[in-house]
Design a protein around this motif. Structure first.
Motif, PDB file in Angstrom:
ATOM      1  N   LYS A   1      58.958  83.467  31.233  1.00  0.00           N
ATOM      2  CA  LYS A   1      59.136  82.207  30.642  1.00  0.00           C
ATOM      3  C   LYS A   1      59.537  81.277  31.694  1.00  0.00           C
ATOM      4  O   LYS A   1      59.185  80.278  31.668  1.00  0.00           O
ATOM      5  CB  LYS A   1      59.907  82.369  29.404  1.00  0.00           C
TER       6      LYS A   1
ATOM      7  N   LYS B   1      57.254  77.816  32.769  1.00  0.00           N
ATOM      8  CA  LYS B   1      58.029  76.466  32.545  1.00  0.00           C
ATOM      9  C   LYS B   1      57.995  75.611  34.001  1.00  0.00           C
ATOM     10  O   LYS B   1      57.905  74.517  33.988  1.00  0.00           O
ATOM     11  CB  LYS B   1      59.445  76.441  32.104  1.00  0.00           C
TER      12      LYS B   1
ATOM     13  N   SER C   1      52.504  84.563  31.214  1.00  0.00           N
ATOM     14  CA  SER C   1      53.320  84.562  30.011  1.00  0.00           C
ATOM     15  C   SER C   1      52.470  83.814  29.104  1.00  0.00           C
ATOM     16  O   SER C   1      51.648  82.882  29.220  1.00  0.00           O
ATOM     17  CB  SER C   1      54.445  83.964  30.186  1.00  0.00           C
TER      18      SER C   1
ATOM     19  N   VAL D   1      52.748  81.638  25.788  1.00  0.00           N
ATOM     20  CA  VAL D   1      53.729  80.821  25.134  1.00  0.00           C
ATOM     21  C   VAL D   1      52.883  80.189  23.941  1.00  0.00           C
ATOM     22  O   VAL D   1      52.123  79.448  24.310  1.00  0.00           O
ATOM     23  CB  VAL D   1      54.497  79.831  25.950  1.00  0.00           C
TER      24      VAL D   1
ATOM     25  N   SER E   1      50.360  78.812  29.325  1.00  0.00           N
ATOM     26  CA  SER E   1      49.667  80.035  29.194  1.00  0.00           C
ATOM     27  C   SER E   1      48.526  80.167  30.055  1.00  0.00           C
ATOM     28  O   SER E   1      47.277  80.324  29.397  1.00  0.00           O
ATOM     29  CB  SER E   1      49.483  80.579  27.677  1.00  0.00           C
TER      30      SER E   1
END
Length: 482
Positions: free
Chosen positions: A3, A7, A271, A273, A280
């Motif tokens: 995560k 970000k 990831s 998300v 993603s």
């Protein structure tokens, strides 16, 4: 960590101006922060490093070009998908591609954009007043990452431009550096990194570079350089650390639950998300995923009949089942492989099992399979490098020991007197569909006889993107034969 890296895609950094080569060596994030405002604090340094990891999963790094150039060019894979869809891919199968082809441009551009990010960290972080230990680590991580990108480039293109700082970027971007010097820089970067990086990472730091990842890459680099002593020195450093082992179930090596696990030296973090397609963004699994009915992907880069036969000839049922998902089968995760009736290149539809992300791990509204990490270096490969280097040194027993660890995991009989071809065959079956086969065939000198359309003296490397040669006004010369 997954995560955190997702970000970090929104982190914006100053990009270095590289005159006419900017498109190829620049980082083109939106909302760039002015130079007077960035690389001032310890937090800036952290963001600079994490942004490198985050962008490893973008399209130019693990999208079409990654599997087309490194796997479809080999005997392991075919275009797949619907007949005629993305027909340009077949030019890589028969080696008729040109220097204007978009995948070559993407491969080049993506890696230089990330090298630019690495160079920004290496050049700017030393002047930041911050914790000395973190400063050294961040620089080491940037050097590790830069080494992996140059390793891709030197294997794909041979002599390439080699900027190593933001100060020398303008001059170095417009000339080639010899293959030997690029390899020397890769070795130096990895050695510098290994001396500083932590032995392991956990929790929110899982997936970041470690000293043993650096030693593993050094072993692989020395394999290409045919420096067997140095290859063994580095494989033994990894093996003797006691930090790695083979996952007992080969199928599980490639599942989300085993990411950054006991067999992983390094992998690209991805990831899924919910509600954020931008975060993603990894499409590695989606491109190769099951196409059509009950599917979750596009169905490109499918295992070839030649690869399936290689598994059968070796009696290797376990790795075959994990690597090739045939239409009509049900996976151990309970997904029925329905797919489509026709995939280009094969009569029996099938898909890459290693990139398969089970439906239970899919997140609605984002790229299919975007939760799936991309494996870059596994302990099994370290063992196979060890075996190959030892056999080249005449240590048959030592080679057999490492080789048989890999074989025993998939219930194959021990081979106590392996030939070099035995080890190369084992590499193929163990690493199939992991974007290593083309480089291996070139490295061992078998590409001209194994690959249809491959021209010796030309296709060992890809062409330099023609647009770059045009921008450089001829100061960068095309590779021979193109």
């Amino acid at each position: 960590m997954k995560k955190n890296l997702a970000k970090a895609l929104y982190i914006t950094l100053l990009s270095t101006s590289l005159v006419s080569c900017q498109e190829y060596l620049d980082n083109n994030n939106e909302g760039k922060i002015p130079p007077v405002e960035f690389y001032k604090t310890q937090e800036d340094a952290f963001k600079g490093v994490v942004s490198i990891y985050a962008q490893m999963r973008k399209w130019e790094m693990v999208g079409f070009n990654y599997m087309i150039m490194l796997e479809i060019t080999s005997d392991n894979a075919l275009k797949g998908s619907a007949p005629g869809d993305a027909a340009f891919i077949n030019s890589y199968k028969n080696f008729s591609f040109t220097a204007n082809e978009g995948q070559i441009n993407d491969f080049w551009k993506g890696r230089y954009q990330l090298i630019n990010l690495c160079n920004q960290v290496i050049s700017n972080v030393p002047a930041i007043p911050m914790n000395d230990g973190l400063k050294a680590r961040y620089i080491a991580e940037a050097k590790f990452c830069r080494a992996t990108f140059y390793f891709d480039l030197v294997r794909a293109f041979g002599d390439v431009p080699m900027p190593t700082s933001i100060e020398n970027a303008q001059a170095e971007a417009l000339k080639k550096t010899s293959k030997a010097d690029v390899y020397a820089q890769i070795v130096k970067d990895l050695e510098d990194a290994a001396a500083v990086l932590p032995a392991s990472t956990t929790g929110s730091e899982a997936g970041r570079a470690t000293k043993y990842a650096a030693h593993g890459y050094l072993a692989k680099v020395y394999l290409y350089l045919k420096n067997w002593d140095k290859a063994i020195e580095n494989t033994q450093t990894v093996i003797s650390s006691g930090k790695y082992g083979l996952e007992p179930d080969f199928y599980q090596v490639f599942r989300v639950e085993k990411e950054n696990g006991m067999e992983s030296l390094f992998e690209v973090q991805a990831s899924a998300v919910a509600g954020s397609g931008d975060l993603s963004n990894c499409q590695y699994s989606q491109i190769q995923g099951i196409r059509g009915t009950g599917g979750f992907g596009w169905g490109f880069c499918i295992p070839s009949d030649n690869l399936a036969k290689a598994f059968d000839d070796a009696g290797d049922a376990i790795r075959k089942k994990a690597t090739i998902l045939y239409k009509g089968e049900t996976t151990p995760d309970g997904d029925l492989v329905q797919g489509v009736d026709v995939l280009e290149g094969v009569t029996v539809p099938r898909y890459n099992g290693k990139s398969y992300c089970p439906k239970s791990k899919q997140v609605n509204g984002v790229n299919e399979g975007s939760e799936q990490n991309v494996r870059k270096l596994r302990y099994a490969e370290v063992l196979l490098i060890d075996a190959e280097a030892k056999l080249n040194k005449g240590d048959v027993s030592g080679a057999a020991t490492s080789l048989n660890l890999v074989r025993s995991r998939v219930k194959l009989a021990a081979n106590n007197a392996p030939t070099m071809q035995d080890i190369w065959n084992e590499r193929r079956l163990e690493l199939a569909m992991e974007e290593d086969r083309f480089f291996d065939l070139v490295r061992i000198g078998q590409a001209p006889t194994v690959l249809q359309g491959f021209a010796a003296g030309k296709n060992e490397v890809f062409p330099i993107p023609q647009s770059l040669i045009d921008i450089s006004q001829g100061s960068i010369k095309q590779n021979p034969g193109y």
